[in-house]
Design an enzyme around this catalytic site. Structure first.
Site, PDB file in Angstrom:
ATOM      1  CE1 TYR A   1      -8.227  -3.844   4.426  1.00  0.00           C
ATOM      2  CE2 TYR A   1      -8.805  -6.164   4.736  1.00  0.00           C
ATOM      3  CZ  TYR A   1      -7.903  -5.193   4.337  1.00  0.00           C
ATOM      4  OH  TYR A   1      -6.678  -5.574   3.856  1.00  0.00           O
TER       5      TYR A   1
ATOM      6  CE  LYS B   1       1.380  -1.120   3.243  1.00  0.00           C
ATOM      7  NZ  LYS B   1       1.676  -2.390   3.878  1.00  0.00           N
TER       8      LYS B   1
ATOM      9  CG  HIS C   1      -3.424   0.617   1.566  1.00  0.00           C
ATOM     10  ND1 HIS C   1      -3.130  -0.666   1.915  1.00  0.00           N
ATOM     11  CD2 HIS C   1      -2.835   1.415   2.506  1.00  0.00           C
ATOM     12  CE1 HIS C   1      -2.394  -0.649   3.034  1.00  0.00           C
ATOM     13  NE2 HIS C   1      -2.205   0.600   3.396  1.00  0.00           N
TER      14      HIS C   1
ATOM     15  CG  HIS D   1      -7.468  -1.577   1.949  1.00  0.00           C
ATOM     16  ND1 HIS D   1      -6.191  -1.344   2.353  1.00  0.00           N
ATOM     17  CD2 HIS D   1      -8.243  -0.696   2.626  1.00  0.00           C
ATOM     18  CE1 HIS D   1      -6.176  -0.362   3.247  1.00  0.00           C
ATOM     19  NE2 HIS D   1      -7.421   0.049   3.428  1.00  0.00           N
TER      20      HIS D   1
ATOM     21  CB  CYS E   1      -2.940  -2.349  -1.431  1.00  0.00           C
ATOM     22  SG  CYS E   1      -4.597  -2.457  -0.775  1.00  0.00           S
TER      23      CYS E   1
HETATM   24 ZN   LIG Z   1      -4.442  -2.137   1.517  1.00  0.00          ZN
END
Ligand SMILES: [Zn+2]
Length: 149
Positions: A41, A129, A122, A12, A131
């Site tokens: 995380y 997303k 991600h 991420h 990310c």
């Molecule tokens: Zn992420």
């Protein structure tokens, strides 16, 4: 969650601007403000490359090691370890050399603990997303072939 259940190591970004120097403590605060159980995380990689712990992961307890289930990827948290690079605002992979190196070494270590895990971003698991702003599979294949060169 034990190592055999880890299907993904998910990379991420924090979606923070280049000059913003934060780490696990700040992310913990943000995620608590979301009503979560603290930093979602397992690891956070600061701008200077220092790796900080988020959710607990007892990597010395193998085999049968335990980790707290993260909160970083919808629907897959029970099968995934999460690593967050600080930076990456708006999907721009502005990570520093130290961060790329720390990420590679951390992922290498995690693959020894969870050898069946796939290394993904991600955005590979959640199509909405950006990310972390780069193609994790390509980066990882590249690193394994060439290392730090
Ligand atoms: Zn992420």
């Amino acid at each position: 969650m034990d190592a055999s259940k880890v299907a993904y190591i998910v990379i991420h970004c924090a979606d923070t601007p280049p000059e913003m120097d934060i780490g696990a403590v700040e992310i913990d605060r943000w995620h608590k403000a979301n009503g979560w159980d603290g930093c979602g995380y397992h690891f956070v990689i600061r701008r200077n490359g220092v790796i900080e712990s988020g959710r607990p992961l007892d990597i010395n307890a193998a085999p049968g090691w335990q980790s707290a289930i993260g909160a970083h990827v919808a629907g897959l948290n029970s099968q995934a370890l999460g690593v967050c690079l600080v930076g990456g605002k708006g999907g721009t992979p502005d990570f520093r050399v130290q961060q790329w190196e720390s990420l590679a070494h951390l992922v290498e270590t995690l693959t020894r603990i969870a050898p069946a895990a796939e290394i993904v971003g991600h955005r590979d698991l959640d199509k909405g997303k950006l990310c972390p702003g780069f193609d994790v599979r390509t980066w990882w294949a590249d690193w394994r072939q060439h290392g730090a060169d």
